[in-house]
Motif scaffolding. Structure first.
Motif, PDB file in Angstrom:
ATOM      1  N   ARG A 234     -69.674  44.863  17.052  1.00 27.44           N
ATOM      2  CA  ARG A 234     -69.892  43.186  17.504  1.00 27.44           C
ATOM      3  C   ARG A 234     -68.612  44.047  18.301  1.00 27.44           C
ATOM      4  O   ARG A 234     -68.943  42.966  19.234  1.00 27.44           O
ATOM      5  CB  ARG A 234     -69.291  41.702  16.281  1.00 27.44           C
ATOM      6  CG  ARG A 234     -70.499  41.626  15.552  1.00 27.44           C
ATOM      7  CD  ARG A 234     -70.178  40.604  14.372  1.00 27.44           C
ATOM      8  NE  ARG A 234     -69.537  39.265  15.416  1.00 27.44           N
ATOM      9  CZ  ARG A 234     -70.413  37.842  16.053  1.00 27.44           C
ATOM     10  NH1 ARG A 234     -71.566  38.342  15.455  1.00 27.44           N
ATOM     11  NH2 ARG A 234     -70.065  37.869  16.537  1.00 27.44           N
ATOM     12  N   ARG A 235     -67.760  44.195  18.212  1.00 24.42           N
ATOM     13  CA  ARG A 235     -66.337  44.223  19.137  1.00 24.42           C
ATOM     14  C   ARG A 235     -67.138  45.398  20.062  1.00 24.42           C
ATOM     15  O   ARG A 235     -66.573  45.590  21.162  1.00 24.42           O
ATOM     16  CB  ARG A 235     -65.465  45.174  18.627  1.00 24.42           C
ATOM     17  CG  ARG A 235     -64.798  43.687  18.232  1.00 24.42           C
ATOM     18  CD  ARG A 235     -62.843  44.044  18.132  1.00 24.42           C
ATOM     19  NE  ARG A 235     -62.181  43.209  17.645  1.00 24.42           N
ATOM     20  CZ  ARG A 235     -61.365  42.608  18.576  1.00 24.42           C
ATOM     21  NH1 ARG A 235     -60.886  42.795  19.633  1.00 24.42           N
ATOM     22  NH2 ARG A 235     -60.486  41.433  17.659  1.00 24.42           N
TER      23      ARG A 235
ATOM     24  N   ALA B  51     -67.993  44.355  12.543  1.00 26.87           N
ATOM     25  CA  ALA B  51     -66.943  43.821  12.896  1.00 26.87           C
ATOM     26  C   ALA B  51     -66.674  44.504  14.182  1.00 26.87           C
ATOM     27  O   ALA B  51     -66.432  44.711  15.047  1.00 26.87           O
ATOM     28  CB  ALA B  51     -66.043  43.902  12.657  1.00 26.87           C
TER      29      ALA B  51
ATOM     30  N   ASP C 152     -62.105  41.718  10.981  1.00 28.40           N
ATOM     31  CA  ASP C 152     -62.217  42.141  12.615  1.00 28.40           C
ATOM     32  C   ASP C 152     -60.393  42.470  12.811  1.00 28.40           C
ATOM     33  O   ASP C 152     -60.371  43.261  14.411  1.00 28.40           O
ATOM     34  CB  ASP C 152     -62.527  40.642  13.349  1.00 28.40           C
ATOM     35  CG  ASP C 152     -62.518  40.272  15.237  1.00 28.40           C
ATOM     36  OD1 ASP C 152     -62.770  41.275  15.028  1.00 28.40           O
ATOM     37  OD2 ASP C 152     -61.691  40.256  15.550  1.00 28.40           O
TER      38      ASP C 152
END
Length: 257
Positions: free
Chosen positions: A25-26, A22, A226
């Motif tokens: 991805r961020r 996560a 996330d």
């Protein structure tokens, strides 16, 4: 608009797990180039594919952060690939339970080696580059670095060590313009809490265990990777430019209850 400088790069350990994935991805959404590492080569490759599909710049180095030679290698790779290092995210960690009677010296040293020792020496390796960019460090602890838990002496104390390390490094590195903060997740829906649950209660009792885990939190559900990653990337970014030495619980209110 990205909250990071153009051309910024990050080094993320434990990148194949739920929270590490996560975070990657961020960071990709922020246009941060990244060097990802983990002991799980297949998982690491899968995360790299996701990041590339999002348009992110990524290189991977499978390996063990408890190894001094590997720490030197991954920092050199990050700087060699992207020309700079702006953020170090010490995300790698393990959770192992054990009663005071059952914990061995080897198991104690193992969990401390990954959770507490490796983050410090990776900071030491990366420090000249982070000073150059006036960068940031985000360590990963746990709400159990702030609270106690039965059968958790080695885990709890290793995560408390990460909090103390963060405070000490924040004081040491503030004159160099490097910020150091730590995130303290609660019960997050990854494989880690279930590893502990199965060891403590036995397999097949997941529903019972989840009810117990959720009951201790003000927000009556498990957290998501996330939700932790959002705080990690915030602390790494310019939005947190006046924060250093902070231990931030992301725990659904567990530490307040």
């Amino acid at each position: 608009m990205s909250r990071f400088e153009e051309g910024a790069s990050a080094l993320v350990t434990g990148a194949a797990g739920g929270i590490g994935r996560a975070i990657a991805r961020r960071l990709a959404a922020e246009n941060v180039a990244m060097t990802l590492t983990d002991v799980d080569p297949a998982g690491l490759a899968a995360v790299a594919t996701e990041v590339a599909e999002l348009g992110g710049k990524v290189v991977t180095e499978p390996g063990d952060v408890t190894d001094a030679g590997f720490r030197k290698q991954i920092v050199a790779r990050a700087v060699g690939e992207f020309g700079r290092l702006d953020t170090l995210i010490n995300n790698a960690g393990i959770m192992v339970g054990g009663t005071p009677e059952s914990i061995t010296e080897d198991s104690w040293d193992h969990i401390y080696g990954i959770n507490a020792r490796a983050p410090f020496f990776l900071v030491q390796e990366a420090l000249p580059h982070l000073i150059e960019t006036k960068g940031s460090i985000v360590n990963q602890s746990s709400v159990l670095g702030l609270l106690g838990m039965p059968s958790g002496a080695s885990y709890v104390s290793s995560k408390a060590a990460v909090v103390g390390l963060t405070w000490a490094l924040a004081a040491d590195l503030a004159p160099h313009g490097v910020r150091v903060n730590v995130v303290c997740p609660g019960t997050i829906d990854t494989s880690m809490p279930w590893t502990y649950v199965n060891a403590a209660l036995g397999s097949g009792r997941e529903e019972e265990a989840e009810a117990l885990l959720v009951a201790r939190q003000l927000i009556k559900r498990l957290g998501t990777p996330d939700e932790v990653a959002a705080v990690v990337v915030f602390l790494a970014s310019s939005d947190a430019s006046f924060m250093t030495g902070a231990a931030v619980p992301v725990d659904g209110g567990w530490s307040a209850s």
